[in-house]
Design an enzyme around this catalytic site. Structure first.
Site: not given
Ligand code: DHE
Length: 548
Positions: A47, A51
């Site tokens: 991720c 992000h």
């Protein structure tokens, strides 16, 4: 009471400033230490790239707890399971995450993110290894490899690169590297190859050795994407620079040994809001051909740094206000102008590397421009242009790059047309080619993600939607199992053949498909049990000389 009380979650006062001592809040989901560790690991691997480690968002949306708690567990759970058309992968339905992991991650995101440790000079020096001292290296080329036509190919999931001959397709060496090498770059002389893993490990490979091998290694952080070398006349092979995502910083190293010389943090204020950002990650880096400078793109603060490397003790840097979320980019055909995508802002920033200033900010009309290094060609009506495709839609945008010969078109989007579909990552041509190739590896449709669109440059016309040919590269690879994606076209040195990675799962067969650029016919399929998850390919000559 006693000292332990000071560590209880509470508010404390630092002068006039109210700061909250980090700690668990009463409504946080219950999670064991092991689960938290596993969540951190998964977040970091899957991720953080989009992000951010601190979840402030960039290519992916911000996931700070004010937002995740507002959206709640069920929302997060279904988002992680099904993904979104804007680019969030469908981790659950693709089978890449188990139901257990999806549940774990939906709970994990409701908690504050842990900040990973810093990584400064002492930590770096602990990882630094010179495996072959400069004095013990060959004084002339010891092999008969045509180095200029060598391809350095990332074998993503096996943590290796393959050196494949651009003429004979023979694999000369498979070399252990960091995990998921992101890019390969060459020293100005072409002798040394530098690769950087996602884990921020740099390998310096000597292409003159009988069998090319690693001569030095250095880890510059815990997550990184970019490495480059000094190219200006008089500074060839002198310095290496690398940028990291975590910690947010860049490092200048000795060009013969990778000894770390200077670490510079990129933390600071966002260019327009002028508010502090704790995690401005270093995205693409290129070396100027006009000045002894590195061009360093800082994603979250939207700054392009032109770092003068002639005096590391008295470092001079030009800081250009560009646009937030700078990502990937390349030079125009004259190598004077550098064009970089501010991807989440739908723009391309242009820097004049001769005058050291911002030339233009151009909207590309599409969602999330993603050029790789872009593609330079001469359009029959607009003259020299640079092209990008888009991650978020099927458009290709052309930007005029010739302020002298074609002033009317310079630094404007002169044309936008459709390719195969959204999910494109890379676009490519070559000065010797009349074709423009556009991939779409992240398209959800398997047929599209395994094909490539080819446009004929000499047929292009202003205001006419150009037609394209679809090459079924995945089908040509003849791979029976899995759903391989076709990614990143790269030319051989002569510009006569173009290579595509057919990128399958780690436990399945992958391949490289080579196409004849004139006839658009299949030339050969390179298969080998060692070719595990091939992604990026970098031709030594083209990469060294910024030919694209
Ligand atoms: Fe990349 C270039 C970052 C995902 C393959 N990628 C770059 C560059 C950056 C970057 C900053 C420019 C480096 C330069 O020129 O100095 N990439 C990121 C991410 O942050 C992102 C979105 C998410 C992540 O977690 O890493 C990401 N990239 C990918 C992939 O999933 C790809 C397809 C496969 C892989 O290896 O992980 C991938 N990126 C590439 C390649 C290039 C690249 C092949 C170089 C293209 C070129 O022709 O120059």
């Amino acid at each position: 009471d006693g000292p332990a009380a000071a560590y209880e979650p509470s508010m404390t006062t630092l002068g006039q400033l109210q700061v909250e001592i980090p700690g668990r809040k009463p409504d946080d989901p219950v999670m064991t230490q092991e689960e938290f560790q596993r969540g951190t690991q998964i977040y970091f691997e899957r991720c953080a790239g989009c992000h951010g480690v601190l979840r402030k968002g960039a290519t992916g949306k911000p996931l700070t707890t004010d937002i995740t708690r507002e959206n709640g567990y069920d929302y997060l759970h279904s988002f992680i399971t099904y993904g979104s058309p804007a680019g969030m992968p469908n981790w659950g339905t693709s089978g890449e995450m188990t139901e257990e992991d999806v549940d774990l991650m939906a709970r994990y995101l409701l908690l504050e993110p842990p900040a990973p440790p810093e990584f400064g000079m002492p930590e770096m020096r602990n990882t630094w290894k010179v495996l072959v001292e400069p004095a013990d290296r060959p004084t002339e080329k010891m092999n008969d490899i045509d180095i200029d036509n060598l391809m350095s190919v990332t074998l993503r999931d096996s943590g290796q690169i393959a050196l494949i001959d651009g003429g004979t397709y023979e694999i000369h060496a498979v070399i252990d590297t960091g995990y998921a090498v992101h890019i390969s770059r060459l020293s100005a002389s072409g002798r040394y190859l530098f690769v950087i893993g996602r884990d921020a490990l740099i390998n310096m490979i000597d292409l003159w050795m009988e069998t090319p091998a690693t001569v030095a290694q250095l880890k510059i952080g815990s997550e990184a994407r970019s490495v480059e070398t000094s190219k200006f006349e008089g500074w060839e092979d002198k310095y290496v620079v690398a940028g990291s995502y975590w910690p947010p910083q860049y490092v200048i190293m000795d060009g013969e040994t990778l000894e770390p010389l200077k670490v510079v943090s990129t933390r600071g204020n966002i260019y327009d809001e002028q508010t502090y950002h704790p995690e401005p990650r270093v995205a693409s880096i290129v070396a100027s051909h006009y000045n002894p400078e590195f061009i360093i793109n800082v994603k979250e603060t939207g700054k392009i740094l032109l770092v003068d490397y002639t005096d590391l003790k008295n470092l001079k840097t030009v800081e250009i206000e560009a646009e937030r979320f700078l990502h990937d980019g390349g030079f125009d055909s004259t190598k004077r102008y550098f064009l970089v995508a501010a991807n989440a802002r739908g723009k391309v920033a242009v820097v004049d590397t001769k005058e050291d200033k911002l030339t233009a900010l151009i909207e590309t009309g599409g969602a999330t421009p993603h050029p790789g290094r872009g593609a330079n060609f001469t359009h029959p009506d607009f003259g020299p242009v640079w092209a990008t495709s888009h991650l978020g839609d099927e458009t290709v945008a052309l930007i005029g790059t010739d302020p002298e010969g074609h002033a009317d078109h310079a630094w404007k989007m002169v044309q936008s047309f459709y390719a195969l579909g959204g999910g494109s990552l890379f676009i490519k041509t070559h000065p010797e080619s009349d074709h423009l190739y556009v991939d779409a590896p992240l398209n959800p449709d398997a047929e599209i993600s395994s094909s490539v669109a080819v446009f004929k440059i000499s047929d292009m016309k202003a205001d006419v939607e150009p037609e394209f040919t679809t090459l079924p590269i995945g089908e040509w690879a003849g791979i029976p199992e899995g759903q391989p994606r076709v990614v990143q076209p790269e030319f051989n040195k002569e510009g006569t053949e173009i290579w595509f990675s057919v990128w399958n799962a780690k436990d399945k067969e992958s391949a490289i498909v080579v196409v004849d650029d004139k006839t658009l016919e299949l030339k050969t399929v390179i298969k080998d049990p060692r070719l595990i998850t091939p992604t990026g390919k970098f031709n030594v000559y083209n990469t060294r000389n910024d030919v694209y």
